[in-house]
Write an enzyme that holds these catalytic residues in place. Structure first.
Site, PDB file in Angstrom:
ATOM      1  N   ASN A  10       0.877  -1.175   0.000  1.00 26.00           N
ATOM      2  CA  ASN A  10       0.000   0.000   0.000  1.00 26.00           C
ATOM      3  C   ASN A  10       0.913   1.224   0.000  1.00 26.00           C
ATOM      4  O   ASN A  10       1.520   1.548   1.022  1.00 26.00           O
ATOM      5  CB  ASN A  10      -0.882  -0.035   1.263  1.00 26.00           C
ATOM      6  CG  ASN A  10      -1.686   1.233   1.456  1.00 26.00           C
ATOM      7  OD1 ASN A  10      -1.757   2.078   0.561  1.00 26.00           O
ATOM      8  ND2 ASN A  10      -2.294   1.369   2.628  1.00 26.00           N
ATOM      9  N   LYS A  12       0.142   4.244  -0.268  1.00 30.75           N
ATOM     10  CA  LYS A  12      -0.481   5.438   0.333  1.00 30.75           C
ATOM     11  C   LYS A  12      -0.227   6.655  -0.566  1.00 30.75           C
ATOM     12  O   LYS A  12      -0.174   6.487  -1.784  1.00 30.75           O
ATOM     13  CB  LYS A  12       0.045   5.642   1.761  1.00 30.75           C
ATOM     14  CG  LYS A  12      -0.126   4.363   2.597  1.00 30.75           C
ATOM     15  CD  LYS A  12       0.136   4.530   4.062  1.00 30.75           C
ATOM     16  CE  LYS A  12      -0.084   3.194   4.759  1.00 30.75           C
ATOM     17  NZ  LYS A  12       0.085   3.273   6.203  1.00 30.75           N
ATOM     18  N   HIS A  93      -9.455   1.299   5.266  1.00 31.98           N
ATOM     19  CA  HIS A  93      -8.170   1.486   5.953  1.00 31.98           C
ATOM     20  C   HIS A  93      -8.362   2.465   7.110  1.00 31.98           C
ATOM     21  O   HIS A  93      -9.111   3.432   6.987  1.00 31.98           O
ATOM     22  CB  HIS A  93      -7.129   2.008   4.961  1.00 31.98           C
ATOM     23  CG  HIS A  93      -5.733   1.953   5.505  1.00 31.98           C
ATOM     24  ND1 HIS A  93      -5.274   2.856   6.428  1.00 31.98           N
ATOM     25  CD2 HIS A  93      -4.727   1.086   5.290  1.00 31.98           C
ATOM     26  CE1 HIS A  93      -4.026   2.543   6.749  1.00 31.98           C
ATOM     27  NE2 HIS A  93      -3.668   1.469   6.063  1.00 31.98           N
ATOM     28  N   GLU A  95      -6.613   4.797   8.121  1.00 30.59           N
ATOM     29  CA  GLU A  95      -6.300   6.202   7.797  1.00 30.59           C
ATOM     30  C   GLU A  95      -7.490   6.891   7.140  1.00 30.59           C
ATOM     31  O   GLU A  95      -7.634   8.112   7.234  1.00 30.59           O
ATOM     32  CB  GLU A  95      -5.043   6.258   6.912  1.00 30.59           C
ATOM     33  CG  GLU A  95      -3.794   5.987   7.740  1.00 30.59           C
ATOM     34  CD  GLU A  95      -2.606   5.458   6.958  1.00 30.59           C
ATOM     35  OE1 GLU A  95      -2.606   5.517   5.722  1.00 30.59           O
ATOM     36  OE2 GLU A  95      -1.672   4.964   7.609  1.00 30.59           O
ATOM     37  N   GLU A 165      -5.319  -4.960  10.753  1.00 32.16           N
ATOM     38  CA  GLU A 165      -4.243  -4.002  10.985  1.00 32.16           C
ATOM     39  C   GLU A 165      -4.497  -3.243  12.281  1.00 32.16           C
ATOM     40  O   GLU A 165      -5.276  -2.274  12.293  1.00 32.16           O
ATOM     41  CB  GLU A 165      -4.177  -2.985   9.841  1.00 32.16           C
ATOM     42  CG  GLU A 165      -3.952  -3.583   8.484  1.00 32.16           C
ATOM     43  CD  GLU A 165      -3.407  -2.536   7.516  1.00 32.16           C
ATOM     44  OE1 GLU A 165      -2.283  -2.732   7.023  1.00 32.16           O
ATOM     45  OE2 GLU A 165      -4.073  -1.522   7.267  1.00 32.16           O
ATOM     46  N   GLY A 171       2.765   2.030  10.827  1.00 34.82           N
ATOM     47  CA  GLY A 171       3.782   3.070  10.678  1.00 34.82           C
ATOM     48  C   GLY A 171       4.524   3.399  11.962  1.00 34.82           C
ATOM     49  O   GLY A 171       5.203   4.418  12.049  1.00 34.82           O
ATOM     50  N   SER A 211       3.535  -2.327  10.272  1.00 42.07           N
ATOM     51  CA  SER A 211       4.988  -2.407  10.472  1.00 42.07           C
ATOM     52  C   SER A 211       5.595  -3.756  10.088  1.00 42.07           C
ATOM     53  O   SER A 211       6.553  -4.200  10.710  1.00 42.07           O
ATOM     54  CB  SER A 211       5.357  -2.036  11.912  1.00 42.07           C
ATOM     55  OG  SER A 211       4.968  -0.698  12.190  1.00 42.07           O
TER      56      SER A 211
END
Ligand code: PGA
Length: 254
Positions: A10, A12, A93, A95, A165, A171, A211
């Site tokens: 991904n 992003k 996701h 985010e 996730e 991250g 991660s």
């Protein structure tokens, strides 16, 4: 036959055309790792260029609108993504759930639009650190997933992939323990079997994300019910991304 491990990058909001050389390098390396299904979801602007050049990797998108077309400035539909060469779309996701305020019902509507446009769906779920610490991660994730999953026509469950996730692992360099990953993936599998039946529920791959890097991929990918990884930061260079694919090829099932 067990499904091939699925390793999805991904990207992003990273990548201009200068990144096409990295996509080419990933594609060339993927041709040497046929035991693993390698995919990348670049920014929408790179979907068509990557699709045009890729011989082995599958190209997908990071989001889509829930409508097929209309007066939605700045948005992109699943049909448009498929037209550009995308074969799948990542939805829900964290985010987007957090940054764009997307709720379960919208994620579900997007997933249904994506399937209708012929795309496969990677549906993300995961708990915050606070929820993990409070001991309610399993309950939270199952509820979130149940409310976000699309209606799947009979025989089409393989079009769906779930990505677990934990938000606190994305991250951050932190990863969930193999025991916690195994526990969550087993619960997700049980939910999928409950919803789609024994046979179809077993066909849905469950990825871990947060991660993942070459150094920890082997351990994570060997956890039962982990069918692959959704990779952010470490998917941006062919070296680190293919290090993960290599580890996937060496797992017991791979
Ligand atoms: P990360 O991102 O690998 O950089 O933690 C994973 C993701 O957000 O899918």
């Amino acid at each position: 036959m067990p499904l091939r491990p699925y390793i999805v990058g991904n990207w992003k909001m990273h990548g201009t055309r200068a990144m096409l050389s990295e996509a080419r390098a990933i594609d060339r390396a993927a041709q040497r790792h046929m035991k693993v299904e390698v995919a990348i979801a670049p920014p929408s602007t790179l979907i068509h260029p990557v699709h045009r050049e890729a011989e082995q990797i599958v190209v997908g998108a990071q989001d889509c609108h829930d409508q097929e077309s209309g007066a939605h400035t700045g948005e992109i539909s699943a049909t448009m993504l498929a037209d550009a060469g995308a074969k799948f779309v990542i939805l829900g996701h964290s985010e987007r759930r957090q940054g764009q305020g997307e709720g379960d019902a919208l994620v579900q509507a997007k997933a249904e639009a994506a399937l209708a446009a012929g795309l496969r769906v990677i549906l993300c779920c995961g708990e915050s650190e606070k929820t993990r610490d409070s001991g309610s991660a399993l309950t939270y994730v199952k509820k979130q997933l149940k409310a976000s999953l699309p209606e799947i026509p009979r025989g089409a469950a393989e079009k769906l992939t779930v990505a677990y996730e934990p938000i606190w692992a994305i991250g951050t360099g932190k990863t969930a323990t193999p025991a916690d990953i195994g526990e969550m993936h087993a619960e997700i599998r049980a939910l999928l079997v409950e919803l789609f039946g024994e046979e179809e529920g077993a066909e849905v791959r469950i990825l871990y994300g947060g991660s993942v890097k070459p150094e920890n991929a082997g351990e994570i990918l060997n956890v039962p019910e982990v069918g692959g990884a959704l990779v952010g930061g470490a998917s941006l260079t062919a070296d680190s991304f293919m290090g993960i694919a290599l580890a996937a090829g060496e797992t017991e099932e791979g």
